[in-house]
Design an enzyme around this catalytic site. Structure first.
Site, PDB file in Angstrom:
ATOM      1  CG  HIS A   1      -4.122   0.277   4.543  1.00 31.95           C
ATOM      2  ND1 HIS A   1      -3.523  -0.424   3.519  1.00 31.95           N
ATOM      3  CD2 HIS A   1      -5.164   0.946   3.975  1.00 31.95           C
ATOM      4  CE1 HIS A   1      -4.180  -0.200   2.393  1.00 31.95           C
ATOM      5  NE2 HIS A   1      -5.176   0.640   2.648  1.00 31.95           N
TER       6      HIS A   1
ATOM      7  CB  CYS B   1      -0.941  -0.006   1.204  1.00 32.15           C
ATOM      8  SG  CYS B   1      -0.113  -0.257   2.780  1.00 32.15           S
TER       9      CYS B   1
END
Length: 952
Positions: free
Chosen positions: A477, A108
């Site tokens: 994330h 990510c």
């Protein structure tokens, strides 16, 4: 690199974090250099070196995995991906809409950085147009979280563009576009022994501390002016006197917010969740070296105003929180409460009343004040009790007096004196509070406007992207908010998902302090440089280039080839889906359609049951290399046989060639096996191209290379096409095929742009696709004609003739024999015109409208196309007959309405030169080579016999 991905990552600090923590620790606690300190420093250096190498390998593995995953999407069977639709059509991107990047495992951070940079047009142009000469390439040697990856990425790009800009002098980076775009310089000044010492340093991402600051300007002020530091030899603090000033700001200014710190006592990194605000537009003038004197003067004024503001706020706080005890109250309220106490009338009820059981309800009259009565001259002095049976929850405590206490006795003189003092004091307090608030507002406005005049608002930077991290230091994330300058809105890029967002949502996710999500990196762009966000435009027309038109030629050819692979996969899937639906007994009415909403355009007939003898013959023919229809055995088949049945004839040829190369593969390896299989298939297809073309069969339909051989295509075109078929990812049914497929793909990657003209290659592929389309239109038109659907047949045949004409202009064997198309086009045209004339003569309103529709949609456009071509005598005779037929109606008596209808379209029948031809597009047709071969044989047999032969 220790990525802050979706999954857990090792709780090890990064090298920068370790160095920072170590420096902070040393500056506070180390009193001198010792042997132990030196040993510790050496061990730490070795650990950092080893960790840096491991991080480098980890990053390369992640990048390779991401690239491989994206490449695999080109030919992957969609049905194998869990949770995804098996149709490749679902992967067609929407025009003009950005797409996300698939997360292939803790990537990510990669997506967030790449998306932020890619959607900066000036950066995209630089990277996509990057090119190195062979001479420079020969000199090249083999030498996270978001911020670390961005550092490394910019370093790599800097090195790459340095080779292109000035390969002979790596130290001279003035012409390096990456340096010009992302790197700036600042001046570091400090006073030593009465002298000002200055150094100039370069920076890319500018690091900012979050702890101790409330907004981005405070962070910058703290970074530009160093405060007090602890002395190493005494308990006092001294001022470093060092300042930093930006001497050159980059067009793209990136701030790295330090939200991770290493906890020495716990031995692990921790995330800082403190709230930090940042604006959409910020002005950098106050931090520039050329504004030193102006900013110095204002900083002095700011310090004076802040000190004044602090004093005012402390005074206001003393009024708001008054008292010497642990609990404090607003002074104005306390004075009001005392005044209320003093003016409360005392009661005649004794201070202690008897306790009353909770089972009684107390009914008590108002206490008697001086001169008060109940209105009936009866003074209320007693308390009455009446037993009432109520639930426990409805019982109420006794009310024996007023709600507020009151003094037992107070004279009028005392009351007057107290009331006047407390009222005056309360008024003074309220006035003082209002004056303090007004002064605070005035000072605050002065502070806010200190740097907002025009002289310090000449260098605006607009927020372009915000990279957000959600989670803790050890796991989390990343996603990015990027401003779309065309749509004028914010978009959220969260891996593969791209959604429209708002500034309010960005603030909620990015400021921090409320959740464990906060901004980690801010990317601002110079608002006075419009070329940073300007899209590519055409040099001649000035129009914005969209899609592939904005790519350089090499990448444009690559994307076109990639799209061609995708279109081929889409066609194969449609053909396999159609074949599977044909074999499905429960849906006989749908097996001829790829799109269920389209009506069937083909007749059907029962399929004869295969015999064992025919099965043996077909198997023998396939074993010899001929492309035949997949064997349809009525017995149970194994998984491998079922897979073979679903493969196209071209793929069957590849599989058989690999089977023939088995011995070579086992002896000499994959490369030798590929070469052997390649020659086997090449020879088979060349021999097939030498077969005679008959009305019932055309070898060109069986394979693209037969078409290329007969049209004398260049050898590189033929070889690449066949090599691509050996590199098809569907060849994954056993280890031998997989090895050969990988070998073929490796050889394809070795083909350089200068080795082959990709435009020519793609044109040959497009020609063959058009050739199959012409054949599909022709056969469908003939089948429709045989079934009495003349209007549909004419549309198919007219399109077949037009496309075939374009093909024949490039080569004699590029297209189909025009005579057959022209013959049946004339037949359909004559018959359809006769149908329209018959309907027109009836005079019925519905029939007349139908006749006009036939003429306008089919007959007249087809006539116009025929006239504009090099028209034959036969076609001209048909057109003249049609014109004469409709002109003859002018001499007949007919209703005025019919005369009006005739006058509307008759001029278009007579004059075919002054009109734009619009011919209705036919429905989609199947172009499977084997399907076309069998249909050609059936149609031609029906043409030369008395009965109609249909094809299932």
């Amino acid at each position: 690199l220790q990525t802050q991905g979706e999954e857990q990552v090792p709780e090890e600090p990064s090298a920068d974090q370790q160095r920072e923590a170590s420096n902070n620790h040393n500056s506070k606690h180390i009193k001198g250099n010792t042997k132990d300190d030196l040993q510790t420093a050496i061990e730490l250096s070795l650990q950092e070196s080893q960790q840096a190498q491991a991080e480098e390998r980890e990053l390369h593995r992640a990048l390779e995995a991401s690239a491989e995953e994206n490449a695999a999407q080109v030919k992957r069977k969609r049905s194998e991906a869990s949770g995804e639709s098996c149709s490749p059509a679902d992967w067609i991107r929407q025009e003009g809409c950005p797409v996300g990047i698939r997360n292939v495992g803790n990537t990510c951070w990669f997506s967030a950085v790449i998306q932020s940079l890619f959607h900066l047009p000036v950066f995209r142009r630089l990277v996509l147009n990057y090119c190195l000469s062979e001479r420079v390439l020969e000199k090249c040697k083999s030498h996270s979280d978001v911020s670390e990856f961005t550092h490394k990425l910019l370093d790599w790009l800097e090195d790459a563009f340095q080779l292109a800009a000035n390969g002979s002098n790596p130290e001279d980076k003035q012409d390096n576009p990456m340096v010009q775009l992302f790197y700036g310089t600042f001046v570091a000044q400090r006073v030593h022994d009465g002298k000002t010492l200055s150094t100039i340093e370069q920076f890319g991402q500018y690091p900012l501390q979050v702890n101790g600051f409330n907004n981005l300007d405070e962070c910058l002020e703290g970074a530009m002016v160093e405060g007090e530091i602890e002395s190493l030899h005494c308990d006092q603090t001294v001022s470093s006197g060092q300042e930093r000033w930006f001497s050159k700001l980059p067009p793209v200014l990136t701030f790295e917010l330090s939200r991770f710190e290493f906890n020495q006592s716990l031995g692990r990194p921790e995330k800082i969740h403190k709230k930090l605000e940042f604006p959409q537009v910020m002005y950098m003038d106050r931090y520039l070296h050329r504004n030193v004197e102006q900013t110095h003067g204002r900083r002095g004024e700011v310090k004076r105003l802040k000190d004044q503001l602090t004093v005012l706020q402390q005074k206001l706080e003393s009024y708001k929180n008054y008292g010497s005890g642990p609990t404090k109250y607003p002074l104005a309220d306390m004075l009001q409460y005392v005044l209320e106490f003093a003016t409360t009338k005392p009661t005649n009820t004794p201070p202690s009343a008897p306790t009353v059981p909770v089972s009684y309800q107390h009914i008590q009259t108002e206490p008697e004040d001086a001169g008060s009565s109940n209105g009936s001259d009866c003074t209320q002095t007693a308390t009455q009790r009446t037993p009432i049976h109520k639930p426990f929850t409805q019982c109420r405590p006794p009310m024996d007096g007023p709600l507020h206490p009151a003094p037992h006795s107070v004279t009028e003189e005392e009351l007057h004196f107290v009331r006047s003092c407390l009222t005056r004091w309360r008024t003074e307090v309220e006035n003082n509070i209002n004056e303090l608030k007004a002064s605070i507002d005035k000072v605050s406005q002065a502070l806010e406007g200190m740097y907002s005049d025009n002289s310090l608002c000449q260098v605006p930077y607009r927020l372009h992207a915000v990279l957000v991290h959600e989670g803790q230091a050890s796991a989390g994330h990343y996603w990015a908010y990027i401003y779309d300058h065309t749509r004028k809105c914010w978009l959220k890029y969260n891996d593969v998902m791209v959604t429209e967002s708002t500034w309010e949502e960005l603030v909620r996710d990015s400021y921090g302090g409320m959740t464990n999500a906060s901004a980690y990196c801010l990317m601002y762009i110079n608002d006075r440089l419009p070329h940073l966000i300007a899209e590519d435009t055409d040099d001649e027309t000035g129009q914005v280039l969209q899609g592939m038109d904005s790519l350089p030629p090499i990448l444009r050819r690559y994307v076109r080839e990639d799209n061609r692979w995708f279109q081929q996969e889409l066609r194969e899937w449609e053909e396999q889906f159609c074949q599977a639906s044909q074999e499905e007994p429960s849906a006989p009415s749908e097996h001829n359609n790829v799109n269920s909403e389209e009506p069937s355009t083909e007749p059907q007939h029962p399929k004869p049951e295969p015999t064992p003898e025919s099965n043996q013959e077909q198997s023998h023919e396939a074993a010899e290399g001929a492309v035949a229809e997949p064997v349809q055995e009525p017995v149970q088949k194994s998984e491998g046989q079922l897979l073979l049945l679903m493969l196209t004839p071209a793929m069957q040829g590849i599989i058989l060639a690999i089977a023939k190369a088995r011995q070579v593969f086992d002896q000499d390896g994959p490369e030798a096996g590929l070469i052997k299989a390649f020659h086997e298939e090449y020879s088979r297809l060349y021999e097939l191209s030498q077969e005679e073309t008959t009305p019932h069969q055309d070898p060109r339909l069986q394979h693209v290379l037969v078409y290329f051989f007969q049209n004398k295509a260049p050898n590189p075109i033929i070889e690449r096409t066949l090599l691509e078929q050996f590199g098809d990812r569907n060849l994954s049914f056993d280890d031998r095929a997989v090895s050969i497929m990988r070998e073929a793909r490796a050889k394809l990657r070795l083909i350089r742009p200068e080795d082959m003209d990709m435009e020519e290659y793609l044109q040959w592929q497009d020609d063959y696709s058009m050739f199959k389309t012409v054949f599909a239109y022709l056969l469908t038109g003939l089948e429709q004609y045989q079934n009495g659907k003349i209007r549909e047949a004419l549309i198919y045949l007219a399109h077949a003739y037009q496309d075939n004409t374009a093909l024949l202009k490039t080569g004699e064997r590029k297209g189909v024999d025009q005579t057959l198309i022209a013959l049946y086009r004339r037949k359909c045209l004559k018959e359809l015109n006769e149908n329209a004339a018959t309907l027109f003569k009836t005079g019925e309103e519905n029939d007349v409208e139908e006749a006009v529709t036939i003429m306008n949609d089919c007959v007249i456009p087809c006539m116009h196309l025929m006239v504009r071509d090099s028209i034959s005598q036969e076609d001209m005779e048909v057109i003249e007959a049609i014109r004469n037929h409709w002109c003859s109606y002018l001499e007949q008596d007919m209703d005025e309405s019919l005369q009006e209808k005739l006058s509307e379209f008759l001029p278009r029948v007579l004059d075919c030169s002054a009109e734009r031809v619009v011919l209705k597009e036919p429905p989609k047709v199947r172009k499977s080579p084997h399907d076309l071969c069998s249909r050609l044989a059936a149609v031609m047999e029906s043409i030369h016999s008395t009965s109609i032969v249909t094809v299932k």
